[in-house]
Scaffold this motif. Structure first.
Motif, short mmCIF file in Angstrom:
data_model
loop_
_atom_site.label_atom_id
_atom_site.label_comp_id
_atom_site.label_asym_id
_atom_site.label_seq_id
_atom_site.Cartn_x
_atom_site.Cartn_y
_atom_site.Cartn_z
N VAL A 158 11.95 39.65 57.15
CA VAL A 158 12.37 38.49 56.36
C VAL A 158 11.57 38.36 55.08
N MET A 159 10.28 38.59 55.13
CA MET A 159 9.41 38.28 54.00
C MET A 159 9.38 39.37 52.93
N VAL A 160 9.53 40.62 53.29
CA VAL A 160 9.49 41.69 52.27
C VAL A 160 10.60 41.53 51.23
N PRO A 161 11.86 41.23 51.61
CA PRO A 161 12.86 40.98 50.57
C PRO A 161 12.51 39.81 49.66
N LEU A 162 11.95 38.73 50.20
CA LEU A 162 11.57 37.59 49.37
C LEU A 162 10.45 37.97 48.41
N LEU A 163 9.49 38.72 48.88
CA LEU A 163 8.41 39.18 48.00
C LEU A 163 8.94 40.11 46.91
N THR A 164 9.91 40.94 47.25
CA THR A 164 10.49 41.85 46.27
C THR A 164 11.22 41.09 45.17
N ILE A 165 12.00 40.08 45.54
CA ILE A 165 12.72 39.28 44.55
C ILE A 165 11.72 38.59 43.61
N MET A 166 10.66 38.04 44.17
CA MET A 166 9.64 37.40 43.34
C MET A 166 9.00 38.41 42.40
N ALA A 167 8.70 39.60 42.91
CA ALA A 167 8.07 40.63 42.08
C ALA A 167 9.01 41.10 40.97
N ASP A 168 10.31 41.19 41.25
CA ASP A 168 11.27 41.58 40.22
C ASP A 168 11.28 40.56 39.08
N ALA A 169 11.27 39.28 39.42
CA ALA A 169 11.26 38.24 38.39
C ALA A 169 9.98 38.31 37.55
N LEU A 170 8.85 38.51 38.19
CA LEU A 170 7.59 38.61 37.45
C LEU A 170 7.52 39.91 36.65
N ALA A 171 8.17 40.96 37.13
CA ALA A 171 8.22 42.21 36.36
C ALA A 171 8.99 42.01 35.06
N LEU A 172 10.08 41.25 35.11
CA LEU A 172 10.80 40.94 33.88
C LEU A 172 9.94 40.10 32.93
N LEU A 173 9.17 39.18 33.50
CA LEU A 173 8.25 38.40 32.67
C LEU A 173 7.20 39.31 32.03
N GLY A 174 6.70 40.26 32.81
CA GLY A 174 5.75 41.23 32.25
C GLY A 174 6.39 42.08 31.16
N GLY A 175 7.67 42.41 31.33
CA GLY A 175 8.37 43.15 30.29
C GLY A 175 8.47 42.35 29.00
N TRP A 176 8.74 41.06 29.15
CA TRP A 176 8.81 40.21 27.95
C TRP A 176 7.46 40.14 27.24
N VAL A 177 6.38 40.05 28.00
CA VAL A 177 5.05 40.03 27.40
C VAL A 177 4.78 41.36 26.71
N GLY A 178 5.18 42.48 27.33
CA GLY A 178 4.98 43.79 26.71
C GLY A 178 5.74 43.95 25.41
N VAL A 179 6.95 43.42 25.34
CA VAL A 179 7.75 43.50 24.11
C VAL A 179 7.09 42.70 22.99
N ASN A 180 6.53 41.56 23.35
CA ASN A 180 5.97 40.68 22.33
C ASN A 180 4.58 41.09 21.84
N ILE A 181 4.06 42.18 22.34
CA ILE A 181 2.79 42.67 21.79
C ILE A 181 2.98 43.17 20.36
N GLN A 182 4.11 43.85 20.12
CA GLN A 182 4.37 44.38 18.79
C GLN A 182 5.45 43.59 18.05
N ASP A 183 6.43 43.08 18.76
CA ASP A 183 7.53 42.34 18.15
C ASP A 183 7.50 40.89 18.63
N HIS A 184 8.49 40.15 18.17
CA HIS A 184 8.62 38.77 18.61
C HIS A 184 10.04 38.56 19.12
N VAL A 185 10.15 38.40 20.44
CA VAL A 185 11.44 38.16 21.10
C VAL A 185 11.29 36.93 21.97
#
Length: 257
Positions: free
Chosen positions: A149-176
């Motif tokens: 039960v818990m591994v899928p929930l942890l994966t969904i949370m990690a996917d959302a935070l990975a997208l947030l990390g992607g946004w932070v990575g993009v904004n190091i050089q650009d502004h989005v």
């Protein structure tokens, strides 16, 4: 040489037989009266809540690093606008579920194997059997279901935070803006990307819980067997996750693509 190969093959068949029997015991005790709801919730807390920080940091770093690695290449081809979609598809389809499952394997499977191995060595499991308790239902079923039960929930949370990390990575050089980044990320995703990746995480969770319980429950006598049970649980569960993922990818390609 031949006798050594025969002995190794016989041991392998014995292990397979023990796993089949153990699977049958687990399946029978799921629907048996007296399900340990309290222990199940406690294991959900241990597997899920106590893994949030590790999974959250891992998910954020995955998205952050993936963006930093791919953004320069796409920028050379004038395709920098495809970074959010590429990151979201890569994370949701494959990288997120597999990496988080391996992280949970190292944390959860090893602890389950060591805990049940210690109980086996100190004869606590035998004491439960003598006192007419059901150790499989109390120790195995609750842990396997909690992982499932818990591994899928942890994966969904990690996917959302990975997208947030992607946004932070993009904004190091650009502004989005974060709204634009997530809009492009979600526009690139379809249900054919989300559903298979979520379904296979249930199998990942089951493999983590089952292997950890099996290795600990069948630990041999002696304190050294506790360490071997924990180590073997991590290695075996990791191999099962890779194998399950390979099968899931083939099925997904046949059904959806």
């Amino acid at each position: 040489m031949a006798s050594a190969l025969t002995s190794a093959f016989n041991k392998y068949l014995e292990m397979v037989g023990e796993q089949v029997v153990f699977t049958g015991q687990f399946a029978r005790n799921i629907f048996r009266d007296g399900f340990e709801w309290g222990e199940f919730l406690r294991q959900c807390f241990i597997v899920g809540y106590r893994s949030i920080s590790l999974v959250a940091i891992t998910g954020f770093i995955i998205g952050f690093v993936l963006t930093l690695q791919t953004q320069p290449t796409l920028k050379d081809f004038g395709a920098e606008s495809y970074v959010p979609g590429m990151v979201s598809i890569s994370i949701v389809r494959e990288i997120g579920p597999v990496i988080i499952a391996l992280i949970c394997t190292g944390k959860v499977a090893s602890s389950i194997g060591a805990e049940l191995g210690s109980m086996k060595v100190t004869e606590q499991i035998a004491a439960m059997e003598v006192s007419s308790a059901n150790p499989v239902q109390y120790l195995v079923v609750t842990r396997v279901l909690a992982c499932t039960v818990m591994v899928p929930l942890l994966t969904i949370m990690a996917d959302a935070l990975a997208l947030l990390g992607g946004w932070v990575g993009v904004n190091i050089q650009d502004h989005v803006s974060i709204v634009l980044f997530f809009r492009k990320s979600f526009n690139a995703l379809h249900f054919s990307d989300l559903i298979p990746s979520v379904i296979k995480t249930f199998f990942f969770g089951y493999a983590i819980g089952f292997v950890g319980c099996y290795k600990g429950y069948h630990a041999s006598r002696g304190t050294e067997s506790v360490g071997r049970a924990a180590n073997s649980a991590v290695v075996s569960a990791s191999l099962w996750i890779i194998l399950i993922d390979a099968i899931a990818v083939q099925i997904t390609n046949l059904v959806y693509y």
